[in-house]
Design an enzyme around this catalytic site. Structure first.
Site, short mmCIF file in Angstrom:
data_model
loop_
_atom_site.label_atom_id
_atom_site.label_comp_id
_atom_site.label_asym_id
_atom_site.label_seq_id
_atom_site.Cartn_x
_atom_site.Cartn_y
_atom_site.Cartn_z
N HIS A 213 10.51 -0.15 6.81
CA HIS A 213 9.85 -1.18 5.99
C HIS A 213 10.86 -1.98 5.17
O HIS A 213 10.58 -2.40 4.05
CB HIS A 213 8.80 -0.57 5.05
CG HIS A 213 7.68 0.12 5.78
ND1 HIS A 213 6.51 -0.51 6.10
CD2 HIS A 213 7.56 1.38 6.25
CE1 HIS A 213 5.71 0.34 6.73
NE2 HIS A 213 6.33 1.49 6.84
N ASN B 153 -0.81 0.90 6.14
CA ASN B 153 -0.35 0.02 7.21
C ASN B 153 -1.50 -0.87 7.67
O ASN B 153 -2.64 -0.69 7.24
CB ASN B 153 0.12 0.84 8.41
CG ASN B 153 1.54 1.39 8.23
OD1 ASN B 153 2.29 0.94 7.37
ND2 ASN B 153 1.89 2.36 9.05
N HIS C 213 4.73 5.16 -3.68
CA HIS C 213 4.77 6.60 -3.44
C HIS C 213 3.35 7.10 -3.22
O HIS C 213 2.49 6.88 -4.09
CB HIS C 213 5.41 7.28 -4.66
CG HIS C 213 5.63 8.75 -4.50
ND1 HIS C 213 5.46 9.42 -3.31
CD2 HIS C 213 6.02 9.68 -5.41
CE1 HIS C 213 5.74 10.70 -3.50
NE2 HIS C 213 6.07 10.89 -4.75
FE1 HDE Z 1 6.34 5.62 4.95
N1 HDE Z 1 8.15 5.61 4.06
N2 HDE Z 1 6.76 7.46 5.67
N3 HDE Z 1 4.66 5.62 6.07
N4 HDE Z 1 5.96 3.80 4.33
C1 HDE Z 1 8.65 4.58 3.37
O1 HDE Z 1 9.74 4.73 1.32
C2 HDE Z 1 7.73 8.27 5.23
C3 HDE Z 1 4.19 6.60 6.86
C4 HDE Z 1 4.81 3.10 4.50
O2 HDE Z 1 6.65 -1.74 0.82
C5 HDE Z 1 9.94 4.92 2.70
O3 HDE Z 1 10.24 3.22 -0.28
C6 HDE Z 1 7.60 9.56 5.83
C7 HDE Z 1 2.85 6.34 7.25
C8 HDE Z 1 4.92 1.81 3.88
O4 HDE Z 1 8.04 -0.45 -0.25
C9 HDE Z 1 10.15 6.39 3.05
C10 HDE Z 1 6.52 9.48 6.67
C11 HDE Z 1 2.52 5.16 6.67
C12 HDE Z 1 6.19 1.77 3.32
C13 HDE Z 1 8.94 6.68 3.90
C14 HDE Z 1 5.99 8.17 6.56
C15 HDE Z 1 3.66 4.71 5.94
C16 HDE Z 1 6.80 3.04 3.62
C17 HDE Z 1 11.08 4.02 3.03
C18 HDE Z 1 5.99 10.54 7.60
C19 HDE Z 1 1.21 4.40 6.79
C20 HDE Z 1 6.83 0.62 2.60
C21 HDE Z 1 11.31 3.16 1.81
C22 HDE Z 1 5.29 11.56 7.01
C23 HDE Z 1 0.11 5.07 6.21
C24 HDE Z 1 6.50 0.58 1.16
C25 HDE Z 1 10.40 3.65 0.83
C26 HDE Z 1 7.12 -0.63 0.53
C27 HDE Z 1 8.07 3.38 3.19
C28 HDE Z 1 8.72 7.90 4.37
C29 HDE Z 1 4.90 7.74 7.31
C30 HDE Z 1 3.63 3.48 5.21
C31 HDE Z 1 11.44 6.71 3.76
C32 HDE Z 1 8.49 10.75 5.60
C33 HDE Z 1 1.95 7.26 8.09
C34 HDE Z 1 3.86 0.71 3.85
O5 HDE Z 1 10.13 7.20 1.92
#
Ligand code: HDE
Length: 703
Positions: free
Chosen positions: A86, A159, A350
């Protein structure tokens, strides 16, 4: 005084702003006319910002040039790590307004009073591409919402697709490694069309449902304003009696859903890599504030037990036809950021940011996310004090004993920095609030410690099939074409065949169509881990085309014009489009403008080679005989018309435009009309509300 205090914090922020403006007890001369003096970070006025300090005009630069040293030092440290996923995003401020009190379902303060407004910040993003990648990558879009409620910040980090690739967070690093650029070559970026991605997918049958979604037009939205958002996981709402109701969160765009077609996306990436962010910026700046409604799917344990799928499995949806989406409020984005870095880049979402009245379930993906996001914030923002940044700080009072660390922006006064303490009510700092404080829902959990998944998680294909069969024919063709496109970029034949072997379990016609498109034999089906449920009812809510708009509101008509263009036609078109709440943009041989039939010179927004028709939802050609002759010699004008036709757009043209239409190979069909008089404009713009003339597409796309 002990602990943190939002008042102290606010005043620290105000002081900070004063300092930035240079109004804090200024002693040096201003630059005149109220313009602030340029200073160093230390506040020293700068006399010369054009030349570094040298020993003679051709001599070496001197180390003592503290202004130069500080300026370059700061510049060298301007970047912070981009998000692992993202990375490319765009944020805006707004508010959430509740339609009704949901007090009987949740004690969350935000849902207690009808009409209550809560400030919000939203960041949309793509997932795979780096920060500088193009907006129209075929990709999932992030839809992250921060709600600054009176009882703390609540983030719905979702999402634009309601399911995810994987079921267990332990696979997330593998998924992200596979989708991002390949490690030996560093490309391709912002694309799933490569071997590593499809290799991983083909070896992870749980991802097939999501694979269908990402090959659909959901991953090439027309803009953020026209897409849905989803919380994805099942959460809980908890009422004052401690009763839990399961919930899935939905954001429904007021303007209806809309996507572009793939060939258009490919061209948009070149024509305007910032197409989505520009669209949101323009809409908000012009006062056309985008809106979504918050929808809740509410259900109980009984439903969860009866449902064919596990409600803890993030690769599954609950069809809206099974559990209706109740619209409980609206989200309005009405303010662009003041500073992209400070807000969009530094915002820290978060999933674990929840408030009393909301709670988690045991979805293993959600549980993993709750663990992960703090790490990413620390890595990116460099300090545990990232909550002190204005975009991340709560807007309600907050008090705690956490202290110090890099860049602590507020530092409470007083002696007490721990509790319990015996410093008394006035100077002992904050205390627990057992009656209103957050308490986790008392779910009963026990089990044998093992690395396992629940039984129903093994159904990998039934909902993929349901999704596919719920699409219109045109959308099914787009899905097939997307698979063919992506797998044609995969270099390893075995990977291509393995993906198709999963599709056989989804739908035979789809699998055969993809095999034909790839020029391969249909492989045998992969053995499903659990029997596929073949007869799930169709879910119309899953189709974009079935959930499109009813007017041209929020859309843009591109009008190709030339000298001598009929002025009354132009104003009729403009009138009709604005009447529907749409916009027009004039595209002309020169941006300086053109002289219309009334002799007036009107400026254009785009020169023809910078304003291709992919930028518009529909097009009109208002040309004079001479203008049409001239433009028919111009390749980009021919592309303007040919692309609009190929992308199934509605086209209106003056009779004089014929030479250009002929040269572009356009033969009129029911999606095109001649503009004979200003009266024709209304009818045309009304038709444009259907967005595309899909009946044309099979005739212009044969491979
Ligand atoms: Fe994320 N995800 N994600 N994700 N995610 C991040 O956090 C993570 C997942 C989503 O505009 C990170 O700040 C793990 C699902 C959005 O700043 C990080 C897992 C969904 C955004 C991270 C998932 C998301 C992130 C990277 C598996 C949809 C952007 C930068 C369990 C429901 C937020 C950050 C923004 C961002 C980890 C899976 C949505 C790395 C470990 C499922 C919209 O922390």
């Amino acid at each position: 005084m002990a602990g943190s205090n939002s008042d102290t914090f606010q005043s620290a922020r105000m002081a900070d702003a004063e300092i930035r403006r240079g109004t804090g007890g200024e002693t040096h001369q201003t630059a005149g006319h109220g313009v602030p003096s340029l200073t160093t970070q230390q506040g020293v006025p700068v006399a010369d910002d054009q030349n570094s300090l040298k020993s003679g005009p051709r001599g070496p630069t001197l180390l003592e040039d503290f202004h130069f040293r500080e300026k370059i030092f700061h510049f060298d440290h301007e970047r912070i790590p981009e998000r692992v996923v993202h990375a490319r995003g765009f944020g805006a401020h707004g508010f959430f307004e509740s339609y009704e009190s949901l007090a009987h379902i949740t004690k969350a303060d935000i849902f207690q009073r009808a009409g209550e407004q809560t400030p919000a910040f939203v960041r949309f993003s793509t997932v795979a591409g780096n920060k500088g990648s193009s907006d129209l990558a075929r990709d999932v879009r992030g839809f992250a919402v921060k709600l600054y409620t009176k009882q703390g910040n609540w983030d719905i980090v979702g999402n634009n697709i309601p399911v995810f690739f994987i079921q267990d967070a332990i696979k997330f690093p593998d998924l992200v490694h596979a989708v991002k650029q390949e490690p030996d070559r560093g490309f391709p970026q912002a694309q799933t069309a490569h071997d590593n991605f499809w290799d991983f997918i083909s070896l992870m049958p749980e991802s097939i449902n999501m694979a269908l979604w990402i090959m659909s037009d959901r991953t090439i939205p027309r803009s953020f304003r026209f897409m849905e958002g989803f919380g994805v996981h099942t959460f809980r709402l908890i009422n004052a009696e401690g009763k839990s109701t399961f919930v899935k969160f939905h954001w429904k765009p007021k303007l209806g859903m809309q996507s572009v077609v793939w060939n258009e996306a490919v061209k948009l990436n070149g024509a305007d890599p910032d197409y989505h962010r520009r669209d949101l910026w323009d809409a908000i700046q012009s006062g056309d504030f985008p809106e979504w409604e918050l929808g809740l799917q509410l259900f109980d344990d009984k439903f969860a037990d009866e449902f064919e799928f596990d409600i803890l499995d993030a690769t599954k949806i609950i069809p809206e036809e099974r559990v209706p989406v109740r619209r409980v409020g609206r989200l309005v984005l009405n303010r662009t950021v003041d500073n992209f870095f400070a807000e969009t880049e530094q915002v820290a979402f978060h999933t674990a940011n929840i408030v009393p009245g909301i709670d988690f379930t045991n979805d293993p993906l959600l549980q993993g996310r709750n663990f992960s996001y703090l790490d990413t914030q620390l890595k990116r923002l460099g300090s545990p004090n990232f909550t002190h940044l204005p975009v991340n700080a709560p807007k309600c009072p907050f008090h705690h004993f956490q202290q110090d660390g890099h860049m602590a922006l507020y530092n409470p006064k007083g002696r007490a920095n721990y509790e319990p303490n015996s410093w008394g009510n006035n100077s002992g700092g904050p205390r627990e609030v057992p009656d209103v404080g957050f308490r986790s829902f008392a779910a009963e959990d026990s089990g044998v410690k093992r690395r396992v998944r629940a039984e129903l998680f093994a159904d990998h294909y039934s909902q993929a099939r349901q999704f596919y069969l719920s699409q219109t024919e045109i959308e099914q063709t787009h899905i097939k074409n997307a698979f063919v496109f992506e797998l044609s970029k995969v270099e390893t034949p075995a990977i291509r065949a393995r993906v198709v072997s999963h599709l056989v379990n989804v739908d035979n016609v789809l699998a055969q169509g993809v095999a034909n498109g790839l020029g391969i034999e249909l492989p045998p089906a992969t053995e499903p881990a659990r029997k596929v449920i073949n007869d799930l009812p169709s879910s119309p809510a899953l189709s974009i085309v079935k959930n499109g708009p009813s007017s041209f509101k929020g859309r843009k008509l591109g009008i190709l014009v030339s000298d001598g263009a009929d002025a009354s036609l132009l104003s009729a078109l403009e009138h009709a489009v604005i009447g529907q709440g749409g916009m027009i943009e004039l595209v002309a041989p020169t941006v300086g403008g053109f002289k219309a039939s009334d002799g007036q010179v009107r400026p254009a927004k785009q020169k023809v080679n910078g304003g291709p028709s992919v930028l518009y939802d529909a097009v009109a050609l208002v040309l004079s005989d001479r203008g049409a002759q001239l433009l028919s010699q111009e390749a980009t004008a021919r592309d303007f018309v040919a692309d609009a036709f190929a992308h199934a757009k509605f086209i209106a043209a003056t009779a004089a435009a014929k030479p250009l239409l002929d040269k572009a190979g356009v033969t009129f069909d029911a999606g095109c009309r001649v503009l004979q008089s200003p009266a024709d404009a209304q009818g045309f713009v009304k038709q444009c509300g259907e967005l595309r003339y899909w009946a044309r597409e099979p005739k212009v796309q044969v491979v």
